[in-house]
Enzyme design. Sequence first.
Site, short mmCIF file in Angstrom:
data_model
loop_
_atom_site.label_atom_id
_atom_site.label_comp_id
_atom_site.label_asym_id
_atom_site.label_seq_id
_atom_site.Cartn_x
_atom_site.Cartn_y
_atom_site.Cartn_z
N HIS A 154 0.76 -1.05 -0.01
CA HIS A 154 -0.13 -0.03 0.01
C HIS A 154 0.88 1.16 0.12
O HIS A 154 0.51 2.21 -0.29
CB HIS A 154 -1.10 0.17 1.13
N ARG A 171 -10.14 3.24 -1.80
CA ARG A 171 -9.80 1.96 -0.86
C ARG A 171 -9.62 2.38 0.46
O ARG A 171 -8.92 3.18 1.14
CB ARG A 171 -7.93 1.77 -1.37
N ARG A 173 -14.78 0.62 -1.61
CA ARG A 173 -14.43 -0.58 -1.56
C ARG A 173 -14.55 -0.95 -0.12
O ARG A 173 -13.92 -0.37 0.57
CB ARG A 173 -13.10 -1.17 -2.06
N GLU A 193 -11.43 -10.40 -9.04
CA GLU A 193 -9.85 -10.41 -8.77
C GLU A 193 -9.40 -11.97 -8.64
O GLU A 193 -8.11 -12.21 -8.74
CB GLU A 193 -9.65 -9.79 -7.30
N ASN A 209 -4.64 -6.04 -10.98
CA ASN A 209 -3.55 -6.46 -9.92
C ASN A 209 -3.54 -7.79 -9.56
O ASN A 209 -2.60 -8.72 -9.59
CB ASN A 209 -3.33 -5.32 -8.87
N ARG A 268 4.12 -10.20 -8.86
CA ARG A 268 5.02 -9.09 -9.94
C ARG A 268 5.91 -8.34 -9.13
O ARG A 268 6.80 -7.68 -9.80
CB ARG A 268 3.91 -8.06 -10.53
N CYS A 305 -10.27 -1.56 -12.67
CA CYS A 305 -9.62 -0.50 -11.70
C CYS A 305 -8.20 -0.59 -11.42
O CYS A 305 -7.59 -0.09 -10.35
CB CYS A 305 -10.72 -0.32 -10.24
C1 PEP Z 1 -6.54 -4.81 -7.91
O1 PEP Z 1 -6.15 -5.91 -7.26
O2 PEP Z 1 -6.09 -4.57 -9.02
C2 PEP Z 1 -7.01 -3.79 -7.05
C3 PEP Z 1 -7.55 -2.64 -7.72
O3 PEP Z 1 -6.87 -3.93 -5.78
P1 PEP Z 1 -5.70 -3.55 -4.79
O4 PEP Z 1 -4.69 -3.28 -5.76
O5 PEP Z 1 -5.92 -2.64 -3.95
O6 PEP Z 1 -5.43 -5.06 -4.48
MG MG Z 2 -6.71 -6.37 -5.21
#
Ligand code: PEP
Ligand code: MG
Length: 755
Positions: free
Chosen positions: A362, A467, A503, A602, A625, A636, A673
């Site tokens: 984060h 977030r 979220r 996800e 992500n 990654r 997103c």
């Molecule tokens: C993601 O996983 O693409 C996402 C937007 O959530 P975060 O990056 O906060 O895990």
């Molecule tokens: Mg995520």
Amino acid sequence: MTEHSNSILLALRKIIEKVSAKRTFEEAVNSLVEEIRIATGADCCSLYIKVAHRKVLKLSATDGLQKDSIGKATLEIGEGLVGLVAKKQELINLADAPSHPNFKYMPDVGEDEFSSFLGVPILNQGEILGVLVIQCKEKRVFGEQEETLLITLSAQIASTISLNRSIKVNEELKVMRYKGKKGSGSIAIAQAVVYKPPVTFENIQIMYADDKDIQSELFHQTMFQLQMEMDKANLYLQENRHDMAASGYMSGYGSMLDDPEFEEEVDAEIFNKGYAATSAVKIVAMHRIEDALHQGDDDKARDMRDFISILISRLVHLAPKETDLSSPVVVVVQSMPAALVAEMTKDKIAGFVCLDSSTSAHTSILARDLGIPAVIGVNLDIADIDGRTIIVDGQNSEVLVDPPSSLLDEYTQLIAINKKENNLFEKGKTDPAVTLDGKRITVQLNAGLDHKDTDFSGQIDGIGLYRTEISFMLCDKFPSEEQQTFWYKNLLSRFKGIQVCMRTLDVGGDKSLSYLPIEENNPALGWRGIRVLIDQPNIFKTQLRAMIAAQKDFGNLEVMVPMVSRLEEVLITKRILNEAIGELEKEYDTPIKRPRFGIMIEVPCVGLMMDELASECDFFSIGSNDLISYMFAADRNNPKVSKLFDAFNPAAVRYFKYLSARAKSLQRPISVCGEIAGSPLGCLLLLSLGYTTLSMNYSQIAMVKYIIRNVDLAELIALGKRALALNSSVKIKQLYIEYMKEKGLYWIVQSKSVG
Ligand code: PEP
Ligand code: MG
């Protein structure tokens, strides 16, 4: 000797004499192009030099083109006529250059007026080092004499360029270069300042000291210093009302600083029992905290603990070195508490470097949110970095310490280019994102901080991902319903009139809360996102109630749940959401508008349950992500496998297409997103696969809108169809690269991926 060869020899001798009299390489190449232009009677002479380790030629000297393009105008090997000379390693002589299929018009370079072109390669032992070019306004083929002169001179200067390159490489080798695991933002150059985390109440050891007077003196001095700081802070608070964290912190200061008994008791521990100042403070504080807890005053106990942590931390670091923050610095930290990033003022922090990578997911999202260049997961010696000049290259995840002047110049130029590009994007930031064929694309913001100073009007079509866990990370205990309601109300009122998609708390995995420690062997596949909330219904209900209560007067809330992998999770969420709405309707005695409800995609299995899920939700949002990471079972941030994390892999491309088509047939809006939505090539990939709503960090909005305004959606859809038929990531990516080149946008990809 013929008259012809005689005049070439004369010209050559004159040029070589003049050039070799120059003291620096730069002066020599400037003189070279000037002399060649005069000797050949051309209107322009330019020298392009290949950048070491890259397939790029950079304009290095010119007499005839725009001087301010020197060091900035670049061409890839194979690109344009200059690139073609380098690729083929052959001379090209044309009377009408613009009509050649490989001709590339470079805006801002000032080539418009030239017709004829003669380019010769500069070679050293078969390796291309550069290209020497002359150009004329008149349409004429250059003669044998000019060709011979250029070929001879290019052979002469090859060794000079090669020597200069090895000097530069040697200089660069001396620079300390550290590769990080993750980078974000652009480039910063500034002085490094090491941030020392406060020593916590818990981890201070009980120790004895003989120098009682000194220990006591140290303690009183520190108290005095804190008192002064508190006075200053109080003044600041009166001037700039801070609603949140500050109040608790200040009351903790006050109650202890104004208490003479506290100082007496600490002195007694130092003089009578021989404790070191830090230990004496801890012992006295422990008794007081116990008393407060005994009286049921948890807040007082917490305030004291906070204050004592600050006091002890000051005692240990013996009054931290005053940092000169008059010009921005690069903050270097071992591990980066999210709270620290959130408090960073953009004008004081040029960039930051964080050594640990494990707990920083984060932190990097926050840094990106703030638009601060950052590199995370860097293995450098923190004890030896304070005060040194440092380059933070967020684009290449690299940190350079004490760079030589040649590198400083190069990076300074890159910063200037970035700035120029950003200005171009910024110009159209409030224009709508409409493609060349008139299709309106929805561009939304990913947020987590409040961006108090940013005026978003006209820039965004909504918040696609808020977030909420970021505010939780800035607290030291679970925030109350009132506190959360206050946050969410602020947010919804600030963005009144546009949708704000909040979220629900997404912790676990690589995102942790100090007050909800989750220790797991395999956190990515563990207790995270919606799984935590369902197991902790009180936390979940509190958050949902706060969101619903906050939106009562605004009606622009959307609620979205992360990490869904089963229909049951959605059913439970909706039950708790319904309960929250029902309770609040009773409490307020008024009907409350239901927020639109969305599910994040996800975990890949969700794609196979979209029918059932669609009947339980209003929209889908792809968290690419996590989705890509789970699809390819690749982290990654792990350099050993990060290349497997690939949005252009045929499987990812086909899956993205499947998801958009499925959502469409189920009549549910779908957006993206994850970070791919805000990358230059990624946003084109998504548009070509049927996505028309993209949500991204603030620093990417203006750029993505610029790209959208310069592409044609129908062409992209056709490109998407071709991509779906390809079997390799390289081929798919190349399709989009070619498209960007066709549209004159490829420079954006280059500048966002090279340093
Ligand atoms: C993601 O996983 O693409 C996402 C937007 O959530 P975060 O990056 O906060 O895990
Ligand atoms: Mg995520």
